[in-house]
Structures are given as C-alpha cells and as structure tokens.
Design an enzyme around this catalytic site. Structure first.
Site, mmCIF file in Angstrom:
data_model
loop_
_atom_site.group_PDB
_atom_site.id
_atom_site.type_symbol
_atom_site.label_atom_id
_atom_site.label_comp_id
_atom_site.label_asym_id
_atom_site.label_seq_id
_atom_site.Cartn_x
_atom_site.Cartn_y
_atom_site.Cartn_z
ATOM 1 N N ARG A 71 0.766 -1.332 -0.003
ATOM 2 C CA ARG A 71 -0.052 0.132 0.016
ATOM 3 C C ARG A 71 0.921 1.384 -0.094
ATOM 4 O O ARG A 71 0.472 2.276 -0.593
ATOM 5 C CB ARG A 71 -0.751 0.048 1.226
ATOM 6 N N LYS B 130 -12.337 -9.929 9.471
ATOM 7 C CA LYS B 130 -13.196 -9.030 9.642
ATOM 8 C C LYS B 130 -14.759 -9.576 9.221
ATOM 9 O O LYS B 130 -15.306 -8.873 8.071
ATOM 10 C CB LYS B 130 -12.919 -7.596 8.581
ATOM 11 N N GLY C 143 -5.739 -5.895 2.516
ATOM 12 C CA GLY C 143 -4.531 -5.590 3.231
ATOM 13 C C GLY C 143 -3.932 -6.852 3.294
ATOM 14 O O GLY C 143 -2.712 -7.100 2.745
ATOM 15 N N GLY D 96 -12.452 -4.461 1.781
ATOM 16 C CA GLY D 96 -13.940 -3.941 1.962
ATOM 17 C C GLY D 96 -14.297 -3.187 0.984
ATOM 18 O O GLY D 96 -15.373 -3.232 0.268
HETATM 19 P P1 ADP Z 1 -8.102 -8.339 4.286
HETATM 20 O O1 ADP Z 1 -7.211 -7.395 4.957
HETATM 21 O O2 ADP Z 1 -7.009 -9.167 3.292
HETATM 22 O O3 ADP Z 1 -9.172 -7.774 3.658
HETATM 23 P P2 ADP Z 1 -9.038 -9.307 6.791
HETATM 24 O O4 ADP Z 1 -8.722 -8.137 7.404
HETATM 25 O O5 ADP Z 1 -10.624 -9.638 6.757
HETATM 26 O O6 ADP Z 1 -8.598 -9.538 5.312
HETATM 27 O O7 ADP Z 1 -8.522 -10.582 7.593
HETATM 28 C C1 ADP Z 1 -7.210 -10.926 7.440
HETATM 29 C C2 ADP Z 1 -6.716 -11.810 8.597
HETATM 30 O O8 ADP Z 1 -7.564 -12.841 8.907
HETATM 31 C C3 ADP Z 1 -5.351 -12.373 8.726
HETATM 32 O O9 ADP Z 1 -4.597 -11.570 9.519
HETATM 33 C C4 ADP Z 1 -5.662 -13.573 9.017
HETATM 34 O O10 ADP Z 1 -4.629 -14.089 10.153
HETATM 35 C C5 ADP Z 1 -6.802 -13.697 9.643
HETATM 36 N N1 ADP Z 1 -7.496 -14.885 9.567
HETATM 37 C C6 ADP Z 1 -7.762 -15.640 8.788
HETATM 38 N N2 ADP Z 1 -8.255 -16.846 8.930
HETATM 39 C C7 ADP Z 1 -8.505 -16.887 10.375
HETATM 40 C C8 ADP Z 1 -8.943 -17.936 11.230
HETATM 41 N N3 ADP Z 1 -9.533 -19.044 10.839
HETATM 42 N N4 ADP Z 1 -8.980 -17.677 12.514
HETATM 43 C C9 ADP Z 1 -8.682 -16.389 12.863
HETATM 44 N N5 ADP Z 1 -7.944 -15.327 12.210
HETATM 45 C C10 ADP Z 1 -7.951 -15.669 10.764
HETATM 46 MG MG MG Z 2 -7.336 -6.375 6.853
#
Ligand code: ADP
Ligand code: MG
Length: 387
Positions: A29, A192, A345, A368
């Site tokens: 980013r 999230k 992210g 999101g």
């Molecule tokens: P992004 O930033 O790609 O949009 P999110 O912020 O929603 O994705 O989530 C990313 C996080 O989700 C990662 O840091 C990862 O460790 C966590 N994660 C993925 N699977 C699990 C799980 N089964 N239990 C807990 N945390 C998880």
């Molecule tokens: Mg994230």
C-alpha cells in the site's frame, strides 16, 4: 501545483511489526501511494498526507504512523516530515507544518486517534480542510467509509481530485461490473467477518459461486450447528450466516475439512479434521487439504476470479498452506485463462508471499472497498470527487 498545499488522503494502513519494522511483502500500500505523491511533489506542491492505521481507541503510541513515515522515507529516498502533534491542541500542527516548503512531504499522525474521524464529524472535517488548498483522495482501501478524512472533508474543497491509485482501481474493477465472463467465482476469507458478510451477500447476486474460508468460514460452520472450538464466532455473525445459507445455500461453498491447531503458535500440534469434527480445545486455523483441492478445481474452471481474505492465519507458517496454495492457484490461472482480481490488506501480503503477485490481472489495495465497489455500491470516498 506550485506553492499550493495539498491534503492527500492515502491508505498507509499496513502491518507494522516489532520495533516498528515493516516487512517487504507488507508495504504494498505504501508503494502504491508513491506515484501520486511523486506527481504532486514534482509539480511543486506541499503535500500533507493523512492516513489511519489499524483500529485504535483514542491516542495509542502502538498504532503511531511514525514508523510508517520512516519506512516511506526509505522507499522514496526523500525526507518525510512526521507530524506527531495533535490537531485538537490549538495550532500545534500548523506550527509543525510551518517549515514545509514547496515540493516537500509531511505525514500527519494516525487520523483515527480522533474519535471525530469515524463519526465523520463536520467540525473535524473543516479543521482538516483548513490545512490545505486542494484535496486529493488516493486511499482506495478506505473509500467505502464515510469518514471525516475521506468523505467529510471533500466538499470543503472547490478543487478535489482522485489520485492515480484510485483511478487505476476504478478502471481495473470496472471490468468486473460490465458483464463478467462466467463462471465467475469468489474466494472469501479473513477476519473482518461482520464487516464482510453484507458484502458477501451482495457478491452472491453477481457471482456464480462463493467459496468461503478463514475466520469467515467459522461463522458458517457455527451456523450449521457445528463446533468451532476455541475459534470464537459472534452471535450476530452466526445469525447472518444462517440467513445466507437459507437463501443462497447452493452458491455458497464451505470447507469440508479444517486444520485444527492446539494453540496459535508455530509450535502448535496440528491435524486435519472434517469440518464437523472440530474439537472443543481446537483452533480452526486454516482450510484442510481436501478443501484446497476442491476450491482449486473450481478456480481452474472459472473465467473470472475474485479473491479477498486469507484462508487461515497465514502469518504463522504452519497455518499458511491453504492461503498460499490457493493464492498460487489464483495467480497461475489469471492473465488470459481467467480475469483475476485479488484485494485486501492482508490478502495482498499473502499474495506477495507466493512471489506471483504480478501474474494477477488486478491487485486491489482495497478489501472491503473492493467488495463494496464490486457489489455496485457507491463509495462515499469517491462520490464527492465526481462532478
Ligand atoms: P483483508 O485485509 O485481506 O481484507 P481481513 O482483514 O478480513 O482481510 O483478515 C485478515 C486476517 O484474517 C489475517 O490477519 C488472518 O490471520 C486472519 N484469519 C484468517 N483466517 C483466520 C482464522 N481461521 N482464525 C483467525 N483469524 C484468521
Ligand atoms: Mg485486513
């Protein structure tokens, strides 16, 4: 731009590690924000960059943007002035900015340290707007939030523009809104969950299949009445997931097996269990091997693939295989075979770990924001930029 002051909303929301270190695969980013910053500085502008970092509750030194500004200095090979002063303490910020010359860059402290930011408080937006002559929004990853520094501030400026990253994102993602090639599959995971479930619901309208993994999958497994062990799922998430299964169950694919871990560390004992056999003492930390194969098979058949959200806690190497394997699959299948889009992210950090990021057609800095854009929602950060 010469001699003018630009308030530049950027998305510097990256993972900051121990001692303020930012890993090379985690600074995408920042690198993506540089073209707009350079363009403005070369034009002779004084640039005041504004970003959030994480989800602080009030002033919190652990979520300071100072190490991010330092890292950016290294990436850009130019001095970056970090302004740690508070906007709500008289004219302290103005005093710190007084020395900023034409063609120079300053970074303000984490804008979410102020509760007024997320409330999109008009007074706070005015306060921010008072710092500059021109507004540029290049924080695509935050454009789905109507916050003071994204939406609120914009209309105070007669001159307001989208940055180069926002332009590139809109162009890349638009290709999915206009008759996407089918089969159109979506891979969704991450943590999230409550934020992303409504987006998942919207994606179910346009996509043919949505494959679920990561923390998001736990909500669905719980909705089926299965145990998710020590991986906690909120009641409202379970209810929402239940509704989705009831109305669009056929389009939603859930893991058939799960990597169950005894603890959340590299030393954990792990085993693959059927998705309905997670034990009380287990953490559900990744999708299992059978699930990886099944999802990979669907990705291979697709003509359009969108991926947001890791399949597991990939930051721990033992739990990273589902995410990394499917990341490779998505990348290898992009560029011609299918139109491949990856965003979020942590998701792009995971994609960087595969070393195959450049194989993907469009890498979005938004998670999101990307999902909202793809569901056809107007983004509050982009709307005021269109006239
Ligand atoms: P992004 O930033 O790609 O949009 P999110 O912020 O929603 O994705 O989530 C990313 C996080 O989700 C990662 O840091 C990862 O460790 C966590 N994660 C993925 N699977 C699990 C799980 N089964 N239990 C807990 N945390 C998880
Ligand atoms: Mg994230």
């Amino acid at each position: 731009m010469k001699g003018r002051t630009v308030l530049l909303r950027v998305d510097f929301n990256v993972a900051v590690g121990k001692g303020g270190k930012i890993a090379p695969e985690a600074d995408v980013r920042l690198r993506e924000a540089i073209p707009t910053i350079e363009r403005l500085l070369e034009g002779g502008a004084r640039v005041i960059a504004v970003s959030h970092l994480g989800r602080p509750k009030g002033w919190d030194a652990k979520l300071s943007l100072k190490p991010v500004a330092k890292h950016l200095e290294g990436l850009m090979g130019r001095p970056v002035t970090f302004v740690g002063e508070s906007l709500t303490r008289g004219k302290a910020v103005e005093r710190a900015l007084a020395g900023l010359g034409d063609g120079q860059l300053a970074v303000l402290e984490n804008i979410r340290f102020y509760p007024a930011e997320e409330k999109n408080d008009p007074k706070f937006a005015k306060r921010l707007a008072g710092l500059a002559d021109v507004f540029v929004n290049d924080a695509f990853g935050t454009c789905h939030r109507a916050h003071a520094s994204t939406a609120g501030v914009a209309r105070s400026f007669r001159e307001r523009y989208a940055g180069l990253l926002v332009e590139r994102e809109v162009a890349g993602l638009n290709r999915l809104l206009v008759r996407p090639k089918r089969p159109f599959v979506v891979l969704m995971g991450g943590a999230k969950v409550s934020d992303k479930l409504p987006a998942l619901k919207m994606m179910l309208k346009t996509a043919d299949r949505v494959m679920v993994g990561g923390g998001m999958a736990n909500a669905f497994l719980a909705a089926k009445g299965w145990n998710t062990g020590k991986s906690r799922v909120a009641g409202e998430e379970i209810r929402f997931a239940k509704g989705l299964l009831k109305n669009s169950g056929k389009k939603i694919l859930l893991p058939v097996d799960i990597l169950a871990a005894s603890s959340l560390s590299e030393r954990a004992k792990v085993r693959v269990v059927p998705a309905d056999r997670i034990g009380k003492g287990d953490y559900a930390v990744d999708i299992g091997v059978a699930t990886v194969l099944e999802y990979a098979r669907l990705i291979r058949k697709a003509k359009t693939v969108v991926w947001n959200g890791p399949m597991g806690i990939f930051e721990i190497r033992k739990f990273s295989h589902g995410t990394v394997s499917l990341g490779r699959m998505v990348a290898a299948h992009s560029r011609g075979r299918a139109f491949g889009v990856v965003g979020g992210g942590e998701t792009i950090t995971a994609l960087e770990m595969t070393g195959m990021a450049e194989w993907v057609d469009h890498v979005s800095t938004g998670g999101g924001a990307m999902l909202d854009f793809l569901s056809g929602k107007p983004l509050p950060g982009i709307r005021p930029l269109m006239r």
